[in-house]
Scaffold this motif. Structure first.
Motif: not given
Length: 186
Positions: A30, A35, A75-76, A96-97
């Motif tokens: 990632f 992104w 990520g969040d 999930d991130w």
């Protein structure tokens, strides 16, 4: 969320990052800048040539930053994804991130969560509000790196509002553009 609670979330983020900060971490596939760059392509038409130049330069600069701040990134990271009991983190959800990247990624996101109020017709970008949150974060923060990540976060978020029709989405797009322009001009 009050000032005391905000400072707890900032301290918890630093604690998570400290526990995972090491040069031995394997860099994730990632890539934050890739992104954002993908999202930026969908909204670049909303920017002037000078704004595009600043955003693209910022993307390049962030992609070349050294790995010294590499750590776990949720990520969040926001209060809705943090399980708290008796003023202590008991768990994180919505993983999930998660990946390994710069500490500035989650730091910029939680700061934006705390300073934006989408119920207001206009966003007041406030250096003082950002500084207050940075002051509650126990690690040394390079404010210029942080601002670059904040700018890229807003560019990314704009892509959520542009393709959706309707008054609310149009208003959110206006607010996002207003914020991005305020950040570019500081």
């Amino acid at each position: 969320i009050n000032k005391w609670e905000k400072s707890l979330y900032m301290e918890w983020l630093a604690e998570i990052q400290q526990k995972t900060k090491t040069t031995e971490l394997i860099k994730s596939h990632f890539c934050f800048t890739e992104w954002v760059e993908e999202r930026y392509k969908t909204v670049q038409e909303y920017f002037t040539p000078i704004e595009r130049q600043i955003i693209e330069k910022t993307l390049l600069e962030v992609s070349k930053m050294k790995d010294e701040e590499m750590c776990f990134v949720h990520g969040d990271y926001h209060p809705g994804n943090i399980l708290v009991h008796q003023n202590a983190i008991k768990g994180l959800i919505d993983l999930d991130w998660c990946h390994i990247w710069s500490m500035y990624e989650d730091l910029s996101f939680i700061i934006l969560v705390f300073i934006r109020d989408i119920t207001q017709p206009h966003f007041n970008y406030s250096e003082a509000a950002i500084q207050e949150l940075v002051d509650s974060y126990p690690w040394k923060v390079d404010i210029w790196k942080l601002k670059k990540y904040i700018l890229l976060r807003w560019v990314h978020d704009l892509s959520f509002f542009v393709p959706r029709p309707g008054w609310w989405m149009d208003k959110m797009k206006e607010i996002q553009l207003e914020i991005i322009r305020a950040i570019i001009n500081t």
